[in-house]
Design an enzyme around this catalytic site. Sequence first.
Site, PDB file in Angstrom:
ATOM      1  N   CYS A 187      -4.819  -4.601  -3.644  1.00  0.00           N
ATOM      2  CA  CYS A 187      -4.092  -4.166  -4.838  1.00  0.00           C
ATOM      3  C   CYS A 187      -2.729  -4.843  -4.931  1.00  0.00           C
ATOM      4  CB  CYS A 187      -3.846  -2.653  -4.793  1.00  0.00           C
ATOM      5  SG  CYS A 187      -5.319  -1.640  -4.619  1.00  0.00           S
TER       6      CYS A 187
ATOM      7  N   CYS B 227       0.335  -0.858  -7.729  1.00  0.00           N
ATOM      8  CA  CYS B 227      -0.904  -0.191  -8.158  1.00  0.00           C
ATOM      9  C   CYS B 227      -0.690   1.318  -8.251  1.00  0.00           C
ATOM     10  CB  CYS B 227      -2.032  -0.487  -7.179  1.00  0.00           C
ATOM     11  SG  CYS B 227      -3.618   0.228  -7.693  1.00  0.00           S
TER      12      CYS B 227
ATOM     13  N   CYS C 268      -8.870  -4.952  -6.870  1.00  0.00           N
ATOM     14  CA  CYS C 268      -8.850  -3.643  -7.513  1.00  0.00           C
ATOM     15  C   CYS C 268      -9.013  -3.830  -9.026  1.00  0.00           C
ATOM     16  CB  CYS C 268      -7.530  -2.943  -7.197  1.00  0.00           C
ATOM     17  SG  CYS C 268      -7.238  -1.410  -8.105  1.00  0.00           S
TER      18      CYS C 268
ATOM     19  N   CYS D  88      -5.599  -2.501 -11.096  1.00  0.00           N
ATOM     20  CA  CYS D  88      -4.333  -3.230 -11.228  1.00  0.00           C
ATOM     21  C   CYS D  88      -4.524  -4.747 -11.309  1.00  0.00           C
ATOM     22  CB  CYS D  88      -3.405  -2.885 -10.066  1.00  0.00           C
ATOM     23  SG  CYS D  88      -3.983  -3.438  -8.444  1.00  0.00           S
TER      24      CYS D  88
END
Length: 352
Positions: free
Chosen positions: A38, A42, A69, A72
């Site tokens: 991330c 995030c 992810c 994000c």
Amino acid sequence: MTQNQNLTDDQRWQIALAKDRRFDGAFVTGVHSTGIYCRPSCPARAPHRKNVRFYACPQDAEAAGLRACKRCSPNTQSAEEACVLAAIAAIREQGTMTLDQLADLTGYSPTHFQRLFKRTVGLSPAAFARALREERVREALESGASVTDALYDAGYSAPSRFYDGTQSQMGMTASDWRDGGAGRTVHWSVIATSLGDMLVAATDKGVCCLSFNESEPELRARFPKAELVEAGEDFRALFAEVTGIVEDPSQASAHIPLDVKGTAFQQRCWQALREIPAGETRSYGEQAAMLGNPKASRAVGSANGANNIAVLIPCHRVVPASGGVGGYAYGPQIKHELLKREGSVDEELFQK
């Protein structure tokens, strides 16, 4: 921001906990319990530290078997981030730029870019440019330059532009900074409190010193060229209000006028301290992350140590990340008692 690639893992962890979007692009956070990586910002719930590893870039995380992810999108740099970085570079190179000029540079409307820049950097473009100029003035004055040369070299069109922009915030002018308070009158008193004798001093602009177990000699060391006068009736109400806040530091104190001097970095550190609510604490790393530079923990500690106004600029609310109350200019017992009165520390913490 690739200029922050040399962060330690502890610093990266503090950034991730703070969800500080200013460091998106500096590294990615790999969560090996879920198999994803991330951005630092995030919005997902923070993972357990033991499951986290940090990677310099998305490619390194993917080579370790992690996937991006979907919330994000850490494997893409947004156009907004690129525009803010471009604006920062332009401000550093050219100095003052109007909001319209920055908007033209980035392709956004002025209103939208203003919001975007402040959300990313923590300051408006104009405030960022002012802080940059003020920092240059402080550095020049500390190196021995004349006030006039320092102001013009930093990009001010006239000395009045510097004074108008900073005096309400800092109280003391550039000449005061260089000359140790020359030409200023400082009214002072030593007041008995439940924490011990308290030295409080003020100019006609506001409180300039609050310390414990100190008196006139220590005040003279801080303002060697100022005229020191024992406070009279004119300062009784102000000093009484300050004493009340020391006895109960959970009270609001933002309305108390301050007259402080410091570098632009110190000013930002002290402002960050005033933004920590009573009853809460921050680590030095967290305070540094709030300022956009988690590597500056030691510099933050030095700036906090240079704070002349205890309690009203609450450096006692910064504690070591490892636990315990930590150091304090006036002793850990006073720091512990201030935190205890605010409800942000227990006896076990003091024993660590």
